[in-house]
Scaffold this motif. Structure first.
Motif, short mmCIF file in Angstrom:
data_model
loop_
_atom_site.label_atom_id
_atom_site.label_comp_id
_atom_site.label_asym_id
_atom_site.label_seq_id
_atom_site.Cartn_x
_atom_site.Cartn_y
_atom_site.Cartn_z
N ILE A 188 -8.38 -1.35 9.10
CA ILE A 188 -8.96 -0.01 9.16
C ILE A 188 -7.86 1.03 8.97
O ILE A 188 -6.82 0.96 9.65
N PRO A 189 -8.02 2.00 8.06
CA PRO A 189 -7.01 3.06 7.88
C PRO A 189 -6.82 3.85 9.16
O PRO A 189 -7.71 3.94 10.01
N GLY A 190 -5.64 4.47 9.29
CA GLY A 190 -5.36 5.33 10.43
C GLY A 190 -5.14 4.57 11.71
O GLY A 190 -5.66 4.95 12.76
N GLN A 204 -3.98 2.88 3.78
CA GLN A 204 -4.42 1.68 3.07
C GLN A 204 -5.00 2.07 1.71
O GLN A 204 -6.13 1.76 1.35
N ALA A 205 -4.15 2.73 0.94
CA ALA A 205 -4.58 3.38 -0.29
C ALA A 205 -5.08 2.41 -1.35
O ALA A 205 -5.88 2.79 -2.21
N ARG A 206 -4.65 1.17 -1.32
CA ARG A 206 -5.00 0.24 -2.39
C ARG A 206 -6.05 -0.76 -1.91
O ARG A 206 -5.81 -1.55 -1.00
N ALA A 207 -7.18 -0.74 -2.55
CA ALA A 207 -8.27 -1.62 -2.15
C ALA A 207 -7.96 -3.09 -2.40
O ALA A 207 -8.52 -3.97 -1.75
N ASP A 208 -7.07 -3.36 -3.36
CA ASP A 208 -6.78 -4.76 -3.70
C ASP A 208 -5.59 -5.30 -2.91
O ASP A 208 -5.08 -6.38 -3.21
N GLN A 215 0.47 4.02 -8.88
CA GLN A 215 0.79 4.57 -7.58
C GLN A 215 2.29 4.47 -7.30
O GLN A 215 2.93 3.50 -7.66
N PRO A 216 2.86 5.49 -6.65
CA PRO A 216 4.29 5.46 -6.34
C PRO A 216 4.58 4.59 -5.12
O PRO A 216 3.70 4.20 -4.39
N VAL A 217 5.83 4.35 -4.88
CA VAL A 217 6.37 3.68 -3.70
C VAL A 217 5.86 2.27 -3.52
O VAL A 217 5.90 1.72 -2.44
N ALA A 218 5.33 1.64 -4.58
CA ALA A 218 4.78 0.31 -4.41
C ALA A 218 5.85 -0.73 -4.17
O ALA A 218 5.59 -1.80 -3.70
N ASN A 219 7.09 -0.38 -4.48
CA ASN A 219 8.15 -1.36 -4.30
C ASN A 219 9.15 -0.89 -3.25
O ASN A 219 10.24 -1.41 -3.17
N ALA A 220 8.76 0.10 -2.45
CA ALA A 220 9.67 0.60 -1.43
C ALA A 220 9.89 -0.47 -0.39
O ALA A 220 8.96 -1.01 0.16
N THR A 221 11.15 -0.80 -0.12
CA THR A 221 11.45 -1.85 0.84
C THR A 221 12.48 -1.35 1.82
O THR A 221 13.55 -0.91 1.45
#
Length: 828
Positions: free
Chosen positions: A330-332, A385-389, A448-454
């Motif tokens: 659940i988001p948030g 939880q911006a990405r549904a997949d 989408q940005p920041v998908a590889n932020a580690t």
């Protein structure tokens, strides 16, 4: 030098024919010392050449001993020489990278009688930056504790003699917190600042890579490199360079590596490490202290406090949930109390940059600003939880490292530097072709940005450990795609490009359909060639019938210890004992290590003081050692010769079904009307089973035993699927108890001893051997082995690696008894 050819040049069109000739008994390789013609190797090399010549994609499964490295290197090198296309060779392990670069590529150059420009590329943070080292030495009092000065001096001394300039050139790796201040970093170590310095190994490697014909790197670095490119760059004709082509060896690891680099990973320890670079409240060191920025220091302390409170809130939100990983659906989950302080800090750093004249300090601050912005966006993405997949989860880790947990991880591995996988999270020694807006690394596979932020904190505890930390420690916020196939289909399997994937273990039955579906390569050409080894003479499999199922915990543990001891004594050590649970490994180590040492068998255990590659090297040197390992020892470990004569698989390697990513994959299959056990859990376990079994026979002269201490391969219907994927070899089902146990003790372990066996004192039961059906095209389906009975009269055993299994066969057919069960659920 052979000049580049037009793609339509006749010589390129007949590349497969010329390569086949090179691998023939009378070809160029035939003139090399110790060359042994292998039909399977020639077949694979010809297929690789055809894929390169016609710009198609190829997935090849080549059994152990085929010599797949040369089978792809020779056509790749020839094609690169003749067309000017750059060859990108990707592996998963450091050992294979070094073998390719130091041994195989020089051999190829000699065979082709052509010079080859090849470069081994590592992650950026593996390289020393001499400019940063000099500045750190000048500012030692503002950046380091007095206790760290000696470590910095050691690096300075090493820098004067190193010919490699990377972490692998250290006998004793430096302290991560010190190395983080002197290693190469983007925007700090650049062509403009360090490009003309011959002692800057990163920049020299980058230049060499631009001019190289063959580049060797690892899977992780390949995907990290793509993450630095914008969409326009990725739309060009190549992958990392214009009109290049890629070969992925050890391709069975590709899905897991890609999934990791498609997601986000934010740890509390990594966040602190990043913020403490600016100012450490306890040590009072950092950039803000160097610049004497009191207001910024107070703002930094407020940001650290907010981040600490945020992660405490996250941990409290999942405190009543069991396990190390807790899925968030659940988001948030909590309020984003980091957003405002991070935004203020970013703005403050930006303002300081405008006032600073020192270009070096300015670059350090700009790099910190980019990290702060990336962190802020990554936290927002996780909470929304911006990405549904994607699937999102919290991972809790005990603080095993004390205060050092808040320092940088050993560079070059995203926290896995102690592993030979060679995964490197730093930017590569490659020409970056663009970054996302605002300096935030963009996803290589989506908009989408920041998908590889580690923001990683260090090596994770051993696989299978599920206990939550009892206070202390740190937490990580992780998000990963449930299915990487759509991303890889678009990224790798593009028209008029060439990607070649190779491994010894890709199939779970006939055909490569399962692997193709997992990585999006349904339209790729496929090839399967068997191993040239004579497994019927080189390997024998033992399966104790008197073995409780893992669900019967107490009896299972007693039986496991007894059988491990029995089979280790049989080969006088020289054994890998592979576990699926680190907790079980520890329990067995406590019980069995004293006996091993008393018998003069050296004992090595994963999770001790030695890194994995050091453990393997020590194992080879000792020649009679016993090694207990988990996850990383099931694959990528190569110990040819007598030192490894025995591989014991303690349990069928089914993935833990409650891991969030595993659960999400299974849920998606079920939601689409499929059977998650048959379509995911079982195939994945079979692949790992094959990888573990594959550790035993590494050369044509090796021999030894494989022990399966899980009788579900006999009692469950799915067990036939595991046995069917073994190479053709004798399989003995042991009915008598392990040595050293009375009949009463054996009955407690596994039920009544068959009367015929109890009196004889030997095995007494049938030993099963089978021939697998010949491979051919067809859907992935379970293959039932064709079993032939062997009567075993003597106690099972091979005392030495050069012993040969009994080849006597009796007439007739038999099959192990099968218990029908509901295969919709996971096995216990």
């Amino acid at each position: 030098m052979i000049s580049p050819l037009d793609p339509q040049d006749p010589r390129e069109n007949d590349l497969p024919k010329r390569v086949a000739e090179i691998f023939s008994p009378r070809g160029l390789l035939g003139k090399a010392k110790h060359f042994e013609f292998r039909r399977q190797q020639q077949e694979m090399a010809e297929a690789v050449a055809g894929s390169l010549a016609h710009r198609t994609h190829l997935i090849a499964e080549a059994g152990t001993g085929v010599g797949k490295s040369l089978a792809y290197l020779i056509p790749a090198a020839l094609h690169a020489l003749e067309t000017g296309r750059k060859a990108i060779i990707c592996t998963h392990t450091i050992n294979l990278q070094e073998q390719l670069f130091l041994k195989d590529i020089p051999l190829v150059a000699k065979v082709l009688n052509q010079p080859l420009r090849a470069v081994l590329v590592k992650g950026r943070q593996n390289y020393l930056c001499p400019r940063r080292l000099a500045r750190a030495h000048e500012q030692v009092h503002d950046l380091f504790l007095s206790s760290d000065k000696a470590e910095l001096d050691r690096i300075v001394e090493w820098s004067a003699t190193t010919t490699d300039g990377t972490l692998s050139d250290f006998d004793l790796p430096p302290e991560p917190r010190v190395w983080a201040q002197v290693c190469s970093e983007p925007h700090l170590c650049t062509p403009r600042t360090c490009g003309h310095d011959p002692r800057c190994f990163y920049q020299q490697t980058r230049k060499a890579a631009e001019d190289a014909q063959i580049i060797v790197l690892n899977h992780s670095l390949f995907f990290t490199s793509l993450a630095t490119m914008n969409e326009e760059d990725r739309a060009e004709t190549g992958y990392l360079y214009p009109d290049d082509f890629v070969v992925f060896d050890e391709a069975h690891t590709l899905e897991a590596v890609a999934s990791k680099h498609l997601g986000i990973d934010i740890s509390s320890a990594g966040v602190r490490r990043m913020l403490y670079r600016l100012y450490h409240p306890r040590t009072r060191k950092g950039l803000f202290q160097l610049l004497r920025r009191g207001e910024s220091i107070r703002l930094l302390q407020e940001t650290v406090a907010a981040c600490d409170q945020f992660f405490a809130m996250v941990e409290a939100a999942v405190a009543n949930r069991q396990g190390r990983e807790v899925r968030v659906t659940i988001p948030g989950l909590v309020d984003d109390i980091c957003n405002v302080p991070l935004a203020r800090l970013h703005r403050a750093i930006h303002d300081i940059v405008l006032d600073v004249d020192d270009s070096y300090v300015k670059a350090e601050l700009q790099d910190s600003a980019r990290q702060v912005a990336s962190l802020r966006q990554a936290i927002g993405e996780f909470l929304s939880q911006a990405r549904a997949d994607h699937v999102y989860w919290i991972e809790r880790q005990p603080d095993r490292f004390g205060d050092s947990a808040w320092t940088a991880p050993a560079p070059g591995a995203d926290g896995s530097a102690a592993d030979d996988s060679g995964e490197e999270g730093a930017a590569p020694a490659m020409p970056a072709r663009g970054t996302g807006a605002g300096g935030v690394t963009s996803a290589a596979f989506g908009a989408q940005p920041v998908a590889n932020a580690t923001f990683s904190a260090g090596a994770r505890p051993g696989a299978g450990s599920s206990a939550a930390p009892a206070g202390g420690g740190h937490v990580s916020l992780i998000g990963a795609p449930v299915d990487v196939a759509p991303y890889l289909r678009r990224l790798l399997f593009k028209p008029e490009h060439t990607v070649i994937m190779a491994s010894a273990t890709l199939s779970v039955s006939r055909g490569l359909h399962y692997f193709q579906h997992r990585i999006g390569g349904e339209d790729a050409l496929t090839l399967q060639v068997d191993s040239p080894f004579d497994y019927a003479k080189q390997m024998k499999v033992f399966i104790p019938r008197m073995m409780p199922e893992p669900a019967d915990r107490d009896n299972y543990r007693r039986a496991l210890a007894a059988w491990i001891r029995h089979f280790v004594e049989m080969t006088q050590g020289k054994a890998f004992v592979l576990f699926t649970s680190y907790q079980m490994l520890q329990a067995m180590a406590v019980e069995l290590e004293p006996g091993f040492r008393q018998a003069g068998l050296p004992f090595l255990m994963q999770g001790g003081n030695l890194q994995r590659h050091r453990m393997v090297q020590r194992f080879k040197e000792l020649q009679n050692a016993v090694l207990f390992g988990t996850e990383s020892f099931w694959q990528g470990v190569d110990v040819p010769g007598e030192a490894l004569s025995n591989v014991i698989l303690t349990r069928l390697p089914f993935a833990v079904p409650d891991h969030p990513l595993t659960a999400a994959k299974m849920e998606r299959i079920e939601a689409n009307g499929g059977d998650s056990f048959r379509e995911y859990s079982l195939p994945e376990a079979i692949l790992k089973f094959r990888q573990g079994a594959g550790r035993l026979i590494r050369t044509g002269t090796d021999s030894g035993i494989l022990v399966i201490l899980d009788q579900r391969v006999l009692t469950k219907t799915y067990g036939k699927s595991f046995l069917a994927m073994l190479p053709e070899c004798p399989v003995e089902v042991v009915h008598s108890p392990p040595s050293g146990l009375s009949e009463k003790e054996a009955m407690l372990l596994g039920g009544a001893v068959p009367r015929a066996n109890a009196a004889g004192g030997g095995s007494g039961g049938p030993a099963y051997s089978y021939r697998r059906a010949s491979r051919g095209p067809g859907p992935d389906e379970e293959i039932s082995p064709f079993l032939r009975v062997e009567e075993s009269k003597a106690s099972p055993g091979l005392s030495h690696r050069d012993s040969r299994p009994n080849a006597a066969e009796a007439t007739g057919e038999a099959a192990p008894s099968e218990e029908e069960e509901d295969d919709q659920g996971l096995p216990p």
